[in-house]
Design a protein around this motif. Structure first.
Motif, PDB file in Angstrom:
ATOM      1  N   SER A 269      -5.271   0.066  10.550  1.00  0.00           N
ATOM      2  CA  SER A 269      -4.359   0.477   9.475  1.00  0.00           C
ATOM      3  C   SER A 269      -3.975   1.939   9.625  1.00  0.00           C
ATOM      4  CB  SER A 269      -5.014   0.285   8.108  1.00  0.00           C
ATOM      5  OG  SER A 269      -5.237  -1.074   7.878  1.00  0.00           O
ATOM      6  N   ASP A 270      -2.745   2.222   9.232  1.00  0.00           N
ATOM      7  CA  ASP A 270      -2.255   3.601   9.213  1.00  0.00           C
ATOM      8  C   ASP A 270      -2.797   4.277   7.954  1.00  0.00           C
ATOM      9  OD1 ASP A 270      -0.456   5.839   8.522  1.00  0.00           O
ATOM     10  OD2 ASP A 270       0.696   5.151  10.251  1.00  0.00           O
TER      11      ASP A 270
ATOM     12  N   PHE B  34      -1.661   6.831   6.384  1.00  0.00           N
ATOM     13  CA  PHE B  34      -0.617   7.333   5.497  1.00  0.00           C
ATOM     14  C   PHE B  34       0.237   6.221   4.894  1.00  0.00           C
ATOM     15  CE2 PHE B  34      -1.453  10.693   8.634  1.00  0.00           C
ATOM     16  CZ  PHE B  34      -1.929  11.669   7.766  1.00  0.00           C
ATOM     17  N   ASP B  35       0.385   5.126   5.626  1.00  0.00           N
ATOM     18  CA  ASP B  35       1.214   4.017   5.158  1.00  0.00           C
ATOM     19  C   ASP B  35       0.434   2.722   5.376  1.00  0.00           C
ATOM     20  OD1 ASP B  35       3.079   2.070   4.607  1.00  0.00           O
ATOM     21  OD2 ASP B  35       4.602   2.818   5.995  1.00  0.00           O
ATOM     22  N   ARG B  36      -0.150   2.207   4.321  1.00  0.00           N
ATOM     23  CA  ARG B  36      -1.013   1.016   4.414  1.00  0.00           C
ATOM     24  C   ARG B  36      -0.263  -0.228   4.903  1.00  0.00           C
ATOM     25  NH1 ARG B  36      -5.962   2.501   5.157  1.00  0.00           N
ATOM     26  NH2 ARG B  36      -6.675   3.956   3.596  1.00  0.00           N
ATOM     27  N   ARG B  37       1.064  -0.198   4.840  1.00  0.00           N
ATOM     28  CA  ARG B  37       1.839  -1.337   5.342  1.00  0.00           C
ATOM     29  C   ARG B  37       1.922  -1.314   6.860  1.00  0.00           C
ATOM     30  NH1 ARG B  37       7.219  -0.052   2.611  1.00  0.00           N
ATOM     31  NH2 ARG B  37       6.382   1.974   3.152  1.00  0.00           N
ATOM     32  N   ALA B  38       1.784  -0.122   7.442  1.00  0.00           N
ATOM     33  CA  ALA B  38       1.902   0.041   8.896  1.00  0.00           C
ATOM     34  C   ALA B  38       0.531  -0.089   9.562  1.00  0.00           C
ATOM     35  CB  ALA B  38       2.504   1.401   9.211  1.00  0.00           C
TER      36      ALA B  38
END
Length: 139
Positions: A79-80, A82-86
């Motif tokens: 997981s990223d 900064f951006d949990r979707r990425a």
């Protein structure tokens, strides 16, 4: 360019493609998996879009290939922060083992095939292949 030289190159490339597939089919990885794992080992964790770009494939193809490798335990999703979707993919220890085993088999086969070539012929062949592949990357 002479047309007859281009025809020879075209035919020899077709034969090369067929032979490479038969040489490489002795392992647990296919060519796509090998290249994807190689890229992850070389670059570290990388997102699907960047991976697709570096492999010159579309995102859906890379996503499908990476998902298959994830199911086999060769890569994991990270997981990223900064951006949990990425997310990015990262090669696992098992993936590294399979990659190295497959690569070693390929190297041994190439050594066999080039055993009776002079060193300068091997060097010229390698240089010309690199040059040809760089031309393909410009496409």
């Amino acid at each position: 360019m002479k047309e007859e030289l281009i025809e020879i190159i075209e035919l020899e490339l077709a034969f090369l493609g067929r032979h490479i597939i038969s040489v490489a089919s002795n392992g647990t990885l296919d060519r796509a998996a090998y290249l994807l794992l190689h890229q992850l080992q070389a670059q570290g964790a990388i997102g699907v879009k960047a991976l697709a770009s570096s492999l010159r494939l579309d995102v859906s193809t890379v996503s499908r290939q990476a998902s298959s490798l994830d199911q086999k335990g060769y890569v994991i999703k990270v997981s990223d922060n900064f951006d949990r979707r990425a997310y990015s993919y990262q090669i696992t220890d098992l993936g590294k083992q399979e990659l190295n085993k497959y690569k070693d088999k390929r190297i041994e086969k190439i050594k066999e095939l080039l055993a009776d070539w002079e060193e300068n012929e091997q060097q010229s062949f390698g240089s010309l292949l690199m040059k040809f592949n760089k031309s393909l990357k410009k496409e």
